[in-house]
Design an enzyme around this catalytic site. Structure first.
Site, PDB file in Angstrom:
ATOM      1  N   PRO A   2     -49.364 -15.452 -10.420  1.00 59.46           N
ATOM      2  CG  PRO A   2     -50.007 -16.370 -12.439  1.00 59.46           C
ATOM      3  CD  PRO A   2     -49.170 -15.307 -11.856  1.00 59.46           C
ATOM      4  CD  GLU A   3     -45.093 -19.408  -6.679  1.00 59.90           C
ATOM      5  OE1 GLU A   3     -44.880 -20.584  -6.351  1.00 59.90           O
ATOM      6  OE2 GLU A   3     -44.449 -18.440  -6.235  1.00 59.90           O
ATOM      7  CE  LYS A  52     -45.321 -21.366 -12.157  1.00 55.55           C
ATOM      8  NZ  LYS A  52     -43.901 -21.085 -12.441  1.00 55.55           N
ATOM      9  NE  ARG A 166     -43.160 -26.639 -24.046  1.00 56.05           N
ATOM     10  CZ  ARG A 166     -44.087 -25.732 -24.293  1.00 56.05           C
ATOM     11  NH1 ARG A 166     -44.727 -25.724 -25.435  1.00 56.05           N
ATOM     12  NH2 ARG A 166     -44.365 -24.804 -23.402  1.00 56.05           N
ATOM     13  CG  ASN A 208     -38.679 -16.544  -7.153  1.00 53.65           C
ATOM     14  OD1 ASN A 208     -37.845 -17.376  -6.808  1.00 53.65           O
ATOM     15  ND2 ASN A 208     -38.379 -15.278  -7.351  1.00 53.65           N
ATOM     16  NE  ARG A 299     -38.365 -14.689 -11.790  1.00 57.30           N
ATOM     17  CZ  ARG A 299     -39.542 -15.320 -11.711  1.00 57.30           C
ATOM     18  NH1 ARG A 299     -39.761 -16.421 -12.401  1.00 57.30           N
ATOM     19  NH2 ARG A 299     -40.497 -14.837 -10.942  1.00 57.30           N
TER      20      ARG A 299
END
Length: 309
Positions: A2-3, A52, A166, A208, A299
């Site tokens: 998931p994004e 997310k 955060r 990503n 990544r």
DNA sequence: ACGAAATGTCTAA
DNA sequence: TAGACCTTTCGTT
């Protein structure tokens, strides 16, 4: 996998299917038994996503609550790299959360529910959960199963607020001031902008794929330090994240290759989806240069050295 | 059968 | 920067 767009879709689906109900909540796997017992029998309220992160409040009686409010028990889920929800139910249940074809899974790789159209309400029985199912939500017409989450816990309001603290602005919320906040957070840092777009404290939700393809779409090199990208170009990047991710929520799939670059005869279906993501070694749709790849902060990063400066 | 990779994030060194 | 974690899928033996 998931994004942020997937998590926003899930918040919508779980709200439609379970809010107002007192779902039966279990942990077939056993790793969430205590949390499940705490939520079981309470009223599920409206779920929300921030980046997310997924939050669903539960209360003894129906009420309106705002995200992070004290009082309700908040189910907090982060899918991590490979968590997913899957759904099953009778025709009525499947129809409720269907935009277009009935879907078993919300997120990437959404699956059509077999025979959902013909299935009679009375015929449906909940399937036996796989032994990896962390949480099952059940109401009379259907179930939702969560597997493989990175985080799944019950939080108080103040614990929810600590999580939100955060997180940077979410393009899918796009609240007033978010665009400016994103620009200033990026411009404060000399870390490569490609790394900052993945930093959930700078902007919450992009992963990503959106990182790679949105940077391509606005022509910014991911290697450029954040403080060396103009305010104007960062504004365009924010706007592009907003529109690309909104399309992802609407369609349930990431299709970030701009239509004008989609070749008439792509090598295959997969090849036409993205502009640069996972296209290293192939020709850029726009300029013909070879798409490059490197590791950035652990990544894989993809970009076009010809188009992105 | 086995191994690697995956749209993620945290912690330790 | 490396390793750990949670699970599934896909490619290679």
């Amino acid at each position: 996998m998931p994004e942020g767009h997937t998590v926003h879709r899930l918040a919508g689906a779980l709200t439609e299917l379970f809010s107002g109900h007192r779902p039966t909540i279990t942990s077939p796997q056993g790793r969430f038994s205590q949390g499940a017992a705490k939520l079981n029998g309470q009223i599920a309220l409206s779920a929300e996503a921030w980046g997310k992160h997924f939050f669903m409040p539960f209360a003894p009686e129906p009420t309106e609550v705002t995200l992070g409010e004290d009082g309700p028990d908040w189910l907090h889920v982060h899918l991590g790299l490979y968590g997913s929800w899957s759904f099953d139910g009778d025709g009525e249940f499947i129809a409720v959360h269907t935009i277009g074809a009935p879907r078993r899974r919300i997120g990437e790789r959404e699956q059509l529910s077999e025979g959902a159209d013909e299935r009679r309400v009375a015929e449906w029985e909940p399937p036996t959960p796989k032994d990896t199912v962390r949480v099952r939500f059940a109401q009379p017409h259907g179930i939702a199963d969560l597997t493989g989450p990175n985080q799944c816990q019950v939080l108080s309001g103040s614990e929810v607020r600590a999580v939100l603290k955060r997180l940077g602005p979410d393009p899918l919320r796009n609240n007033p001031g978010d665009r400016e906040r994103f620009i200033s957070l990026v411009r404060k840092r000399k870390v490569p902008v490609g790394q900052l777009v993945m930093d959930q404290a700078v902007t919450a939700g992009p992963g990503n794929i959106y990182r790679a393809d949105c940077l391509f779409r606005v022509g910014i090199s991911p290697l450029r330090p954040g403080n060396r990208v103009s305010e104007h170009r960062l504004g365009l990047l924010w706007d592009d994240l907003v529109s690309a991710m909104s399309e992802g929520v609407r369609d349930g799939i990431i299709l970030t290759n701009p239509p004008e670059y989609i070749p008439l005869d792509p090598i295959d279906e997969q090849d036409r989806r993205f502009a640069v993501y996972q296209r290293s070694g192939r020709a850029c749709w726009r300029c013909g240069n070879t798409i490059a790849e490197m590791a950035m902060a652990g990544r894989r990063l993809f970009w076009c050295p010809g188009c992105q400066r």
